[in-house]
Design a protein around this motif. Structure first.
Motif, PDB file in Angstrom:
ATOM      1  N   ARG A 185       0.834  -1.219   0.000  1.00 44.73           N
ATOM      2  CA  ARG A 185       0.000   0.000   0.000  1.00 44.73           C
ATOM      3  C   ARG A 185       0.862   1.259   0.000  1.00 44.73           C
ATOM      4  NH1 ARG A 185      -3.484  -3.341   3.150  1.00 44.73           N
ATOM      5  NH2 ARG A 185      -2.355  -2.825   5.071  1.00 44.73           N
ATOM      6  N   GLU A 186       1.942   1.221   0.788  1.00 43.32           N
ATOM      7  CA  GLU A 186       2.846   2.382   0.815  1.00 43.32           C
ATOM      8  C   GLU A 186       3.470   2.617  -0.553  1.00 43.32           C
ATOM      9  OE1 GLU A 186       5.667   1.500   3.829  1.00 43.32           O
ATOM     10  OE2 GLU A 186       4.272   1.835   5.508  1.00 43.32           O
ATOM     11  N   ASN A 187       3.867   1.541  -1.222  1.00 41.85           N
ATOM     12  CA  ASN A 187       4.450   1.674  -2.564  1.00 41.85           C
ATOM     13  C   ASN A 187       3.436   2.222  -3.559  1.00 41.85           C
ATOM     14  OD1 ASN A 187       6.889   0.648  -1.665  1.00 41.85           O
ATOM     15  ND2 ASN A 187       6.434  -1.448  -2.305  1.00 41.85           N
ATOM     16  N   GLU A 188       2.189   1.755  -3.457  1.00 46.99           N
ATOM     17  CA  GLU A 188       1.141   2.229  -4.362  1.00 46.99           C
ATOM     18  C   GLU A 188       0.852   3.710  -4.129  1.00 46.99           C
ATOM     19  OE1 GLU A 188      -0.518   0.578  -6.943  1.00 46.99           O
ATOM     20  OE2 GLU A 188       1.212  -0.731  -6.585  1.00 46.99           O
ATOM     21  N   GLU A 189       0.805   4.115  -2.864  1.00 48.31           N
ATOM     22  CA  GLU A 189       0.562   5.527  -2.543  1.00 48.31           C
ATOM     23  C   GLU A 189       1.704   6.399  -3.070  1.00 48.31           C
ATOM     24  OE1 GLU A 189       0.080   5.660   1.648  1.00 48.31           O
ATOM     25  OE2 GLU A 189      -1.913   4.709   1.633  1.00 48.31           O
ATOM     26  N   ARG A 190       2.920   5.871  -2.970  1.00 47.26           N
ATOM     27  CA  ARG A 190       4.079   6.608  -3.473  1.00 47.26           C
ATOM     28  C   ARG A 190       4.013   6.751  -4.995  1.00 47.26           C
ATOM     29  NH1 ARG A 190       7.577   3.422  -1.654  1.00 47.26           N
ATOM     30  NH2 ARG A 190       7.620   4.287   0.439  1.00 47.26           N
ATOM     31  N   LYS A 191       3.624   5.663  -5.683  1.00 47.12           N
ATOM     32  CA  LYS A 191       3.482   5.709  -7.145  1.00 47.12           C
ATOM     33  C   LYS A 191       2.414   6.714  -7.558  1.00 47.12           C
ATOM     34  CE  LYS A 191       4.771   0.907  -8.122  1.00 47.12           C
ATOM     35  NZ  LYS A 191       4.236  -0.396  -8.625  1.00 47.12           N
ATOM     36  N   ASN A 192       1.282   6.674  -6.855  1.00 43.55           N
ATOM     37  CA  ASN A 192       0.182   7.590  -7.185  1.00 43.55           C
ATOM     38  C   ASN A 192       0.584   9.047  -6.963  1.00 43.55           C
ATOM     39  OD1 ASN A 192      -1.483   5.430  -7.880  1.00 43.55           O
ATOM     40  ND2 ASN A 192      -2.355   5.267  -5.819  1.00 43.55           N
ATOM     41  N   ALA A 193       1.333   9.262  -5.871  1.00 43.39           N
ATOM     42  CA  ALA A 193       1.775  10.627  -5.577  1.00 43.39           C
ATOM     43  C   ALA A 193       2.718  11.140  -6.665  1.00 43.39           C
ATOM     44  CB  ALA A 193       2.469  10.653  -4.216  1.00 43.39           C
TER      45      ALA A 193
END
Length: 199
Positions: A185-193
């Protein structure tokens, strides 16, 4: 005559020499240094040289020190063994977690792509429902068409989401799954950001 006396004296000397080299009793050994300076030890008394007796028995204090040393070594070995086991377990956990992380990240990437295709197909099919059936005149058929398409979409997405189970074994620790999913989830949030231009 003189020759016979000399031989007799030599024989007597050898006999005395053999008797002098009697064996030591208990744990006594004999130490002496030869003419070349080399040190020798023997369980029998040497003849014709200066020697000293060495008691190889340990005193009570020495035995206590040896016992303490042995106990300390055993304790050290046990601790080292426990530390090695702990290190091996941590290494195995980390390697398994990395494999799970890779599997889940890869599977979610595939799922994301396939979900977009399912959503796009669903939108196209719903548009076909509007072309085929008039909402005003054939509302019932239109609603049935939309409901069928939406049910199929939900079913396909549900089946797609089940593919994540291929990464998780029955004996996979829950804590490991939670840690991996949290990192995902942290990686996905970072990608989205990053995709949205945020830092």
């Amino acid at each position: 005559m003189h020759k016979i006396i000399t031989v007799a004296l030599l024989s007597l000397a050898v006999s005395v020499s053999a008797g002098a080299a009697e064996k030591s009793s208990g744990n006594i050994v004999y130490r002496w240094v030869d003419e070349n300076g080399s040190v020798h030890y023997s369980p029998t008394k040497p003849w014709g040289v200066k020697y000293e007796s060495v008691n190889t028995n340990y005193s009570a204090q020495q035995r206590e020190m040896i016992d303490e040393s042995n106990k300390a070594k055993e304790t050290h070995d046990r601790l080292m063994n426990k530390e090695q086991i702990k290190n091996d377990e941590e290494k195995a956990w980390k390697e398994r977690q990395e494999r799970l992380q890779l599997c889940i990240d890869t599977t979610y990437d595939k799922m994301s792509y396939q979900k977009r295709r399912i959503e796009d197909d669903s939108v196209k099919q719903k548009l076909d429902c509007e072309y085929t059936f008039s909402r005003a005149k054939q509302k019932s058929k239109y609603d049935d068409c939309i409901l069928k398409i939406e049910s199929e979409r939900i079913e396909k997405v549900s089946q797609l989401e089940q593919s994540i189970n291929q990464c998780i074994d029955a004996d996979t620790p829950k804590k490991m799954i939670q840690e991996v999913m949290e990192k995902h989830r942290e990686n996905e949030e970072r990608k989205n950001a990053i995709a949205n231009g945020q830092h």
